[in-house]
Design a protein around this motif. Structure first.
Motif, mmCIF file in Angstrom:
data_model
loop_
_atom_site.group_PDB
_atom_site.id
_atom_site.type_symbol
_atom_site.label_atom_id
_atom_site.label_comp_id
_atom_site.label_asym_id
_atom_site.label_seq_id
_atom_site.Cartn_x
_atom_site.Cartn_y
_atom_site.Cartn_z
ATOM 1 N N ASP A 210 -4.414 14.600 -13.171
ATOM 2 C CA ASP A 210 -5.837 14.731 -13.480
ATOM 3 C C ASP A 210 -6.100 15.572 -14.723
ATOM 4 O O ASP A 210 -7.091 15.370 -15.411
ATOM 5 N N ARG A 211 -5.197 16.505 -15.003
ATOM 6 C CA ARG A 211 -5.464 17.450 -16.085
ATOM 7 C C ARG A 211 -4.145 17.958 -16.668
ATOM 8 O O ARG A 211 -3.171 18.158 -15.954
ATOM 9 N N ASP B 97 -8.498 16.277 -19.782
ATOM 10 C CA ASP B 97 -8.706 15.617 -18.497
ATOM 11 C C ASP B 97 -8.415 14.125 -18.615
ATOM 12 O O ASP B 97 -8.682 13.504 -19.661
ATOM 13 N N ARG B 98 -7.890 13.568 -17.548
ATOM 14 C CA ARG B 98 -7.608 12.124 -17.517
ATOM 15 C C ARG B 98 -8.875 11.336 -17.833
ATOM 16 O O ARG B 98 -9.947 11.636 -17.322
ATOM 17 N N TRP C 85 1.201 11.056 -20.949
ATOM 18 C CA TRP C 85 0.998 9.940 -20.040
ATOM 19 C C TRP C 85 2.360 9.591 -19.414
ATOM 20 O O TRP C 85 3.405 9.953 -19.942
ATOM 21 N N PRO D 60 -6.065 8.308 -23.801
ATOM 22 C CA PRO D 60 -5.904 8.411 -22.342
ATOM 23 C C PRO D 60 -6.415 9.714 -21.739
ATOM 24 O O PRO D 60 -6.547 9.816 -20.524
ATOM 25 N N PHE D 61 -6.678 10.717 -22.564
ATOM 26 C CA PHE D 61 -7.235 11.988 -22.089
ATOM 27 C C PHE D 61 -8.523 12.310 -22.838
ATOM 28 O O PHE D 61 -8.676 11.945 -24.002
ATOM 29 N N VAL E 170 -1.907 7.452 -17.117
ATOM 30 C CA VAL E 170 -1.985 8.890 -16.829
ATOM 31 C C VAL E 170 -1.887 9.091 -15.322
ATOM 32 O O VAL E 170 -2.668 8.529 -14.554
ATOM 33 N N LYS E 171 -0.940 9.932 -14.891
ATOM 34 C CA LYS E 171 -0.650 10.110 -13.472
ATOM 35 C C LYS E 171 -1.040 11.493 -12.943
ATOM 36 O O LYS E 171 -0.733 11.826 -11.803
#
Length: 533
Positions: free
Chosen positions: A236-237, A212-213, A528, A195-196, A233-234
């Motif tokens: 951005d980083r 990062d997302r 996440w 997810p990242f 993922v909610k």
């Protein structure tokens, strides 16, 4: 310079940037609404989460990679990268099909050709994997999305072990070219399907690690639970900040410069609970178990009597009080298996009831031929709990007449040095301190329970009876059979002593009040589902 204590930091809420050195990226600025800045329990020693059992590398791995199965909040295995799967009628062939939408960060589709070598590489390093592979006839790719695990005989733990998150390393899926790397060598390219995405350009090893997302990640539709379900993922980083000083980290959370601190000092909990801008949450209800690990290759701990001597001097409550303070956060444990787990028992725990017994310890050291040589104890100075434990152990060993040579290193240094089989005086070691998820120490398949010599985890213990009993436990079909075998394993283990526990403890993470959504988990801290409101 004026001394700044933990308590004065908390009372004043000062970000002690001027008093105590800290990464410039973390201090003097407030984290933005779509970035979470997190101080974890240690620096990342390697980006390869298969090569090491270090939990912090598994944290990194869970950000970047994905797993075939995940364990939910009730510790049940659930499919993750896998869509459909089934077992043949004779219970010897598992067939798995990958779900749709799986892509690596370079845009390539995840295929069974990536999965097969990923499982094999994991199994070469992981205690759980090694046990599983002893029953595996073959692992093969049937087509682009289908792979098959064929067994030599019935073995009921395949899904459980592929899903585990309490025993490191976890079974992360890598690209074929990384997965085919010699398991004894570290990979040098970090491209997952998780997810990242790992941001190499913004990462500064030793200071900060940036994730990062992944906008192309397709989460499962189920609600998140543990490390199973939808990994939505909610933010951005996420930035992992290396900030080893606890005072600095606590102050940075209070001032809003940091959003999350995994391991704040327990003795500050009462005061921190009165600060409405922060909150404490227990993310690992099962807690951790402390481990004193011996090197079986070199004197004095190649002699069983010398290992037994340490068993008789460790007073667990001293370690636990130093690291956890309030007794509601810890418990002593004489069982070879996690206290509170299904395999807990009190077989052969007479030493636990009488320790410390220095007369007995000195007698055993004499019988073991200890000659006064220096004993190298690796001390991880950047993890307060490990640092405390090493100092307490050194005091106990010296009282027993052991010539202790403390070797202070950061945690990355300990992780590197513990892999060395050289003599202690030539870059090797005799003892190091670590911890593991209590859940992973609940059954005898993990690395702490291996005693297969050169194939075993660091320390390389060897005991044929232990391995025979672990094999019987793995194929036992009932809980009662496994409990009986656990008692036999424990009776033998506390005789040959592969390690000594220093107790079980639970802690809470400190975070800003506007951080929500952390999923309780015994092995890693997933980012996440987490959001800043």
């Amino acid at each position: 310079m004026t001394n700044v204590t933990r308590r004065t930091v908390v009372k004043s809420g000062l970000a002690v940037a001027g008093a105590i050195a800290a990464p410039r990226i973390a201090l003097g600025q407030t984290a933005d609404a779509k970035t979470i800045r997190a101080v974890m329990h240690a620096d990342i020693p390697t980006y390869d989460p298969i090569w090491t059992t270090a939990n912090i590398s598994a944290y990194h791995g869970a950000m970047v990679y994905d797993t075939l199965f995940g364990v939910d909040g009730q510790q049940n295995p659930r499919p993750q990268m896998v869509g459909k799967y089934g077992l043949s009628d004779d219970k010897l062939t598992w067939t798995f099909q990958l779900r749709d939408g799986l892509k690596f960060h370079d845009g390539a589709a995840v295929t069974s050709r990536d999965v097969v070598p990923s499982i094999r590489r994991w199994a070469a390093r992981a205690g759980f994997g090694q046990n599983m592979m002893s029953y595996v006839k073959d692992i093969s790719a049937k087509d682009e999305k289908t792979f098959v695990i064929q067994l030599k005989e019935r073995y009921g733990l395949v899904i459980d072990l592929l899903a585990t998150n309490t025993e490191m390393p976890m079974c992360f899926i890598m690209r074929k070219k990384e997965a085919e790397t010699d398991p004894m060598q570290k990979i040098d390219s970090i491209v997952g399907s998780g997810p990242f995405k790992f941001n190499h350009d913004q990462t500064r090893p030793g200071t900060q690690y940036v994730y990062d997302r992944n906008p192309d990640y397709v989460p499962r539709k189920e609600l998140p639970s543990g490390i199973a379900g939808g990994k939505v993922v909610k933010v951005d980083r996420v930035i992992f900040i290396n900030m080893p000083d606890p005072q600095t980290a606590v102050a940075a959370v209070q001032s809003g410069e940091i959003d999350f601190y995994e391991t704040p000092p327990n003795d500050l909990f009462e005061q921190l609970s009165q600060d409405r801008d922060v909150k404490l949450e227990v993310l690992n209800p099962g807690g951790l178990i402390g481990v004193i690990r011996f090197n079986f290759l070199h004197p004095p701990f190649n002699n069983v009597k010398c290992r037994q001597a340490i068993l008789h001097i460790v007073k667990q409550v001293d370690y636990l009080q130093a690291n956890y303070g309030n007794s509601k956060y810890y418990n002593t444990c004489g069982s070879f298996f996690t206290c509170g787990g299904p395999m807990e028992n009190d077989t052969s725990t007479g030493w636990f009831k009488t320790a410390p017994d220095y007369v007995k310890a000195k007698q055993l050291l004499m019988e073991g031929g200890y000659d006064g040589r220096p004993v190298v104890l690796l001390q991880a100075t950047t993890i307060p709990g490990y640092k405390n434990a090493a100092e307490i152990l050194a005091g106990e060993m010296r009282r027993a007449g052991i010539n202790v040579q403390m070797e202070p290193l950061d945690w990355s240094g300990v992780v590197t040095r513990r892999a060395s089989k050289a003599p202690p005086g030539q870059g090797g070691w005799n003892i190091f301190i670590t911890q593991g998820a209590a859940g992973g120490a609940g059954i005898p398949l993990g690395v702490f329970y291996q005693a297969n010599g050169e194939k075993a985890w660091y320390g390389w213990p060897s005991d044929e009876k232990n391995e025979e009993l672990r094999t019987k436990w793995a194929i036992a079909e009932t809980l009662e059979e496994r409990k009986k075998l656990a008692r036999e394993i424990q009776e033998n283990a506390w005789n040959f002593v592969p390690h000594v526990w220093y107790g079980q403890g639970r802690s809470a993470a400190l975070m800003r009040a506007n951080i929500n959504g952390f999923l309780p988990n015994p092995g890693i801290v997933p980012f996440w589902n987490v959001e800043k409101t």
